[in-house]
Design an enzyme around this catalytic site. Structure first.
Site, PDB file in Angstrom:
ATOM      1  N   PRO A 210       0.821  -1.221   0.000  1.00  0.00           N
ATOM      2  CA  PRO A 210       0.000   0.000   0.000  1.00  0.00           C
ATOM      3  C   PRO A 210       0.851   1.265   0.000  1.00  0.00           C
ATOM      4  CG  PRO A 210      -0.148  -1.145   2.119  1.00  0.00           C
ATOM      5  CD  PRO A 210       0.620  -2.035   1.204  1.00  0.00           C
TER       6      PRO A 210
ATOM      7  N   GLU B 128       3.527  -6.578   8.533  1.00  0.00           N
ATOM      8  CA  GLU B 128       3.827  -5.156   8.343  1.00  0.00           C
ATOM      9  C   GLU B 128       4.712  -4.903   7.122  1.00  0.00           C
ATOM     10  OE1 GLU B 128       2.341  -2.697  10.232  1.00  0.00           O
ATOM     11  OE2 GLU B 128       1.235  -4.449  10.932  1.00  0.00           O
TER      12      GLU B 128
ATOM     13  N   ARG C 250      -3.349  -9.737 -19.887  1.00  0.00           N
ATOM     14  CA  ARG C 250      -4.335  -9.509 -20.953  1.00  0.00           C
ATOM     15  C   ARG C 250      -3.833  -8.544 -22.022  1.00  0.00           C
ATOM     16  NH1 ARG C 250      -7.443  -4.963 -20.408  1.00  0.00           N
ATOM     17  NH2 ARG C 250      -9.295  -5.778 -21.415  1.00  0.00           N
TER      18      ARG C 250
ATOM     19  N   ASP D 102     -10.728   0.009 -23.737  1.00  0.00           N
ATOM     20  CA  ASP D 102     -10.782  -0.102 -22.277  1.00  0.00           C
ATOM     21  C   ASP D 102     -10.822   1.258 -21.603  1.00  0.00           C
ATOM     22  OD1 ASP D 102     -10.603  -2.833 -22.199  1.00  0.00           O
ATOM     23  OD2 ASP D 102      -8.433  -2.871 -21.834  1.00  0.00           O
TER      24      ASP D 102
HETATM   25  N1  ADE Z   1      -0.753  -4.978   0.120  1.00  0.00           N
HETATM   26  C1  ADE Z   1      -1.617  -4.532   1.058  1.00  0.00           C
HETATM   27  N2  ADE Z   1      -2.394  -3.565   0.562  1.00  0.00           N
HETATM   28  C2  ADE Z   1      -2.012  -3.371  -0.730  1.00  0.00           C
HETATM   29  C3  ADE Z   1      -2.416  -2.514  -1.766  1.00  0.00           C
HETATM   30  N3  ADE Z   1      -3.395  -1.613  -1.591  1.00  0.00           N
HETATM   31  N4  ADE Z   1      -1.794  -2.593  -2.951  1.00  0.00           N
HETATM   32  C4  ADE Z   1      -0.801  -3.475  -3.134  1.00  0.00           C
HETATM   33  N5  ADE Z   1      -0.376  -4.324  -2.193  1.00  0.00           N
HETATM   34  C5  ADE Z   1      -0.969  -4.288  -1.008  1.00  0.00           C
END
Ligand code: ADE
Length: 248
Positions: free
Chosen positions: A101, A128, A173, A188
Site C-alpha cells: 500500500p 507489516e 491480458r 478499455d
Molecule cells: N498490500 C496490502 N495492501 C495493498 C495494496 N493496496 N496494494 C498493493 N499491495 C498491497
C-alpha cells in the site's frame, strides 16, 4: 513472458490457472511459477518473520528467506525468454515487483509497460511488510532489471497476494495474442489513445427490450459515426459522474 510469484500462501494464486491467464499459460504465452517462501526458511517452524527494530505493532518479514528465494528463482531460469525476442548481453533480467500500500499507484500505463517485460518476479508480503533492505539490495543488483513497489489502490489488503492477482491479470491480458479481440483493449477504460483517461460507457446486448427497458435507438441505427459520437458522449458523462478527478 515469465512470471514468478513468491508467497507464504501459494494456493492463493491458484486462480491464475483459470480463465484468461490460465489460457495464456496453456497457450505458452506465459510461463508461470508460484513459490512458497516458507520452503526457504530453515528452522523447524519455517519462520519468515520477526519483531520490528525500533518497536511497534506486528511483525516484519525477514530478508533472509526472501534473499534465498529470489536468488534461487533468478538463477533457475537464466536467459529464459519465451516471447521470441532476442537476448542481449548477460541474458534476461527479472523485474522485481513488490505489491504494497506504500508503493506508487499501479495504473493501466504501468500494466502496458510491464506487458513488454520478459520476466516479472512478484514478492507478496504479509504482516507489516518486507524488511526494506530486500528492496534496496535488488534495486542495486545489475543482474536484476530493478524493483517497483506498487499499490493497487488506496486501501490496505491483508497481504500482497490479492494485489498480485490484480497485477498479473492486468498485465497478461495486454500481452499480444492473449486477447482474441485486440480492439477491445483499445476501448478499455484508461487505455491510451483518443478516449484516454475516460471511463468506458454502457454496453448492451440482446434482447432489445428487457424488463421494460429498451436498448437506446441509436445503437440499432447502423449509423457508425453517430454511434461513435454517442459512445464518446456517454463515456464523458460516466467519467463526470463516477471519476470527475480524471477530467481535471
Ligand atoms: N498490500 C496490502 N495492501 C495493498 C495494496 N493496496 N496494494 C498493493 N499491495 C498491497
Amino acid at each position: 513472458m515469465r512470471i514468478d510469484i513468491v508467497s507464504i500462501f501459494p494456493e492463493y494464486l491458484d486462480p491464475l490457472r483459470l480463465s484468461l491467464v490460465g489460457k495464456a499459460v496453456d497457450a505458452g504465452l506465459v510461463n508461470l511459477g508460484v513459490h512458497d517462501l516458507r520452503s526457504f526458511a530453515h528452522d523447524r517452524h519455517r519462520t519468515v518473520d520477526d519483531t520490528p527494530y525500533g518497536g511497534g505493532p506486528g511483525m516484519v518479514m525477514s530478508p533472509v528467506p526472501w534473499g534465498e528465494a529470489l536468488d534461487q528463482i533468478a538463477g533457475a531460469h537464466p536467459g529464459e525468454r519465451i516471447d521470441g525476442g532476442t537476448m542481449t548481453g548477460g541474458g534476461v533480467r527479472p523485474l522485481l515487483v513488490v505489491p504494497t500500500p506504500s508503493g506508487e499507484r499501479f495504473t493501466q500505463s504501468v500494466a502496458q509497460q510491464w506487458s513488454d517485460e520478459p520476466w516479472l518476479v512478484l514478492a507478496c508480503g504479509r504482516y507489516e511488510g518486507i524488511d526494506t533492505r530486500v528492496i534496496e539490495h535488488y534495486a542495486g543488483r545489475s543482474d536484476w532489471a530493478g524493483v517497483r513497489e506498487v499499490s493497487v489502490g488506496d486501501y490496505v489488503l491483508a497481504g500482497g497476494e490479492a494485489a498480485a492477482l490484480v497485477i498479473v491479470e492486468a498485465v497478461v491480458r495486454l500481452i499480444p495474442g492473449v486477447l482474441g479481440n485486440a480492439a477491445s483493449v483499445a476501448d478499455d477504460s484508461f487505455a491510451a489513445g483518443s478516449m484516454e483517461r475516460l471511463l468506458e460507457g454502457p454496453v448492451y446486448t440482446k434482447p432489445a427490450e428487457w424488463r421494460g427497458i429498451d436498448v437506446p435507438e441509436i445503437l440499432m441505427s447502423g449509423h457508425h459515426g453517430r454511434i461513435a459520437a454517442w459512445r464518446a458522449e456517454q463515456a464523458h458523462a460516466r467519467t463526470r459522474e463516477h471519476r470527475p478527478d480524471l477530467l481535471g
